[in-house]
Design a protein around this motif. Sequence first.
Motif, PDB file in Angstrom:
ATOM      1  N   THR A  46       8.665   1.667  -6.495  1.00 17.39           N
ATOM      2  CA  THR A  46       7.633   2.425  -5.779  1.00 17.39           C
ATOM      3  C   THR A  46       8.137   3.735  -5.204  1.00 17.39           C
ATOM      4  OG1 THR A  46       8.078   1.429  -3.606  1.00 17.39           O
ATOM      5  CG2 THR A  46       6.608   0.216  -5.106  1.00 17.39           C
TER       6      THR A  46
ATOM      7  N   ARG B 175       0.851  -1.193   0.000  1.00 17.19           N
ATOM      8  CA  ARG B 175       0.000   0.000   0.000  1.00 17.19           C
ATOM      9  C   ARG B 175       0.884   1.239   0.000  1.00 17.19           C
ATOM     10  NH1 ARG B 175      -4.508  -1.426   4.549  1.00 17.19           N
ATOM     11  NH2 ARG B 175      -4.918   0.808   4.267  1.00 17.19           N
ATOM     12  N   PRO B 176       1.355   1.647  -1.181  1.00 22.54           N
ATOM     13  CA  PRO B 176       2.269   2.803  -1.248  1.00 22.54           C
ATOM     14  C   PRO B 176       1.663   4.078  -0.679  1.00 22.54           C
ATOM     15  CG  PRO B 176       2.232   1.606  -3.331  1.00 22.54           C
ATOM     16  CD  PRO B 176       1.126   1.058  -2.505  1.00 22.54           C
ATOM     17  N   GLU B 177       0.341   4.245  -0.858  1.00 27.23           N
ATOM     18  CA  GLU B 177      -0.292   5.474  -0.386  1.00 27.23           C
ATOM     19  C   GLU B 177      -0.262   5.570   1.138  1.00 27.23           C
ATOM     20  OE1 GLU B 177      -3.433   2.278  -0.678  1.00 27.23           O
ATOM     21  OE2 GLU B 177      -1.701   2.955  -1.840  1.00 27.23           O
ATOM     22  N   ASP B 178      -0.228   4.425   1.818  1.00 25.97           N
ATOM     23  CA  ASP B 178      -0.128   4.398   3.276  1.00 25.97           C
ATOM     24  C   ASP B 178       1.298   4.153   3.743  1.00 25.97           C
ATOM     25  OD1 ASP B 178      -2.868   4.813   3.910  1.00 25.97           O
ATOM     26  OD2 ASP B 178      -3.295   2.729   3.399  1.00 25.97           O
ATOM     27  N   MET B 179       2.213   3.975   2.804  1.00 21.90           N
ATOM     28  CA  MET B 179       3.626   3.708   3.101  1.00 21.90           C
ATOM     29  C   MET B 179       3.776   2.501   4.025  1.00 21.90           C
ATOM     30  SD  MET B 179       5.086   7.618   3.386  1.00 21.90           S
ATOM     31  CE  MET B 179       6.812   7.157   3.284  1.00 21.90           C
TER      32      MET B 179
END
Length: 458
Positions: free
Chosen positions: A122, A98-102
Amino acid sequence: MSDAHSELSALMGPRYSRSAADRDAHAQSETHVSAGPPEGVAWPETTEEVAAILRICHAHRLPVVGWGAGTSLEGHALALHGGISVDFTRMTRIVELRPEDMLVRVQPGITREDLNRELRATGLFFPVDPGANATLGGMAATRASGTTAVRYGTMRQAVLGLEAVLADGTVIRTGSAAPKSSAGYDLTALLVGSEGTLALITELTLRLHGQPEAVSAAVCGFADMAGAVDCVIETIQSGIPMARIEFLDTTAVAACNAHAGQDLPAMPHLMVEFHGSAAGVAEQAQRFGEIAASQGSAGFRWAEKTEDRNALWKMRHNAYPACLASRPGATAIVTDVCVPISRLAEAVEDTRADIAASGLPGPILGHVGDGNFHAILLIDPASAGERATAKALAARMAERALRLGGTITGEHGIGMGKLDYMPAEHGPAWAVMGAVKRALDPLNLMNPGKLVPPHDPV
């Protein structure tokens, strides 16, 4: 126990072995700590298989020890009381990214290097770097840290949540993907660092960081150990956000030179790295250079190219085999302590003098940016006298660290190698740890003989 092994063979098929070769492969240690082989080795691929394995072992009172890459230094993964080894090297999937949540969810057998290779595209990375290419489950179980802890923290800060299997086969989840929580006991923190004595970790939710825009590294020598350590202290107290700040004494430098074909001057050295924007890195590097110069640094070398930095840190990560190679045929009693930064110079100087007086080779190196340093005490494995001398040195290091307000280990953990020092550090709190162990594992099946006070199964 034959019924247990028959049930495990029926469950796992060819992924359960009792061959001498497989058992012996899981009786190896990186250092002097030793124990006999397990009775069998299982290679699960799912949490459900781990739970089934533990239900069988619980029913037959068969001890269970987790195994990752086998890189721990205090005998954590050795089958001290027999039983089986659960090898996680087939559980290597990235479950969710989940890149948006790191953050990322992974199985425990994936190594930190493999994870970072998967993350390259990423713009994120996982920063905890103990040197060895350890599995992430093993790193969580031992609360690992390493060269980057001074900037990014340890596994304590990196693990947001876990899936784990208790001794009776119960599967639990701890933590969440949320940045914080006030919901009850922090069971994630309890399991991180529990060394497999409470549960087997089958999934981790990990905090990621952005890959830095710019990276710069340097190595510099000092006329004496005091100058190098004082430079570390002044740098930290000045608030310079170091990504890494490592120390090697003269003996360690000589070993690394010989092993890696380097030509660092024969003196104590610091190895440093800066992460950030191009302007920020340049400013940090300049400020560090000024502090180092004021402490008498010499031979300052910058490594701004990726290949130069990689060579520098490869040399540091290979310091342990380099030190072993400096005394052919030797084995090592490797120990670490961690002290407050204000007492670091005293701790390192006194340790160096103690080792010198013993007559044993004992390079000192470590992650001194967070007060953590290591001694690699090289001994002839056939010499009982040298082994006794080295163990006495290690004991005095632990006593010294406690006297200075520190801890007996900053990252190696306890396992079976440092068990005797626990009462001195924790006092009555060690018995509380034992009470937690008995509550979750009353039959004492999970990695028995490690970390907590010995107890008989109920």
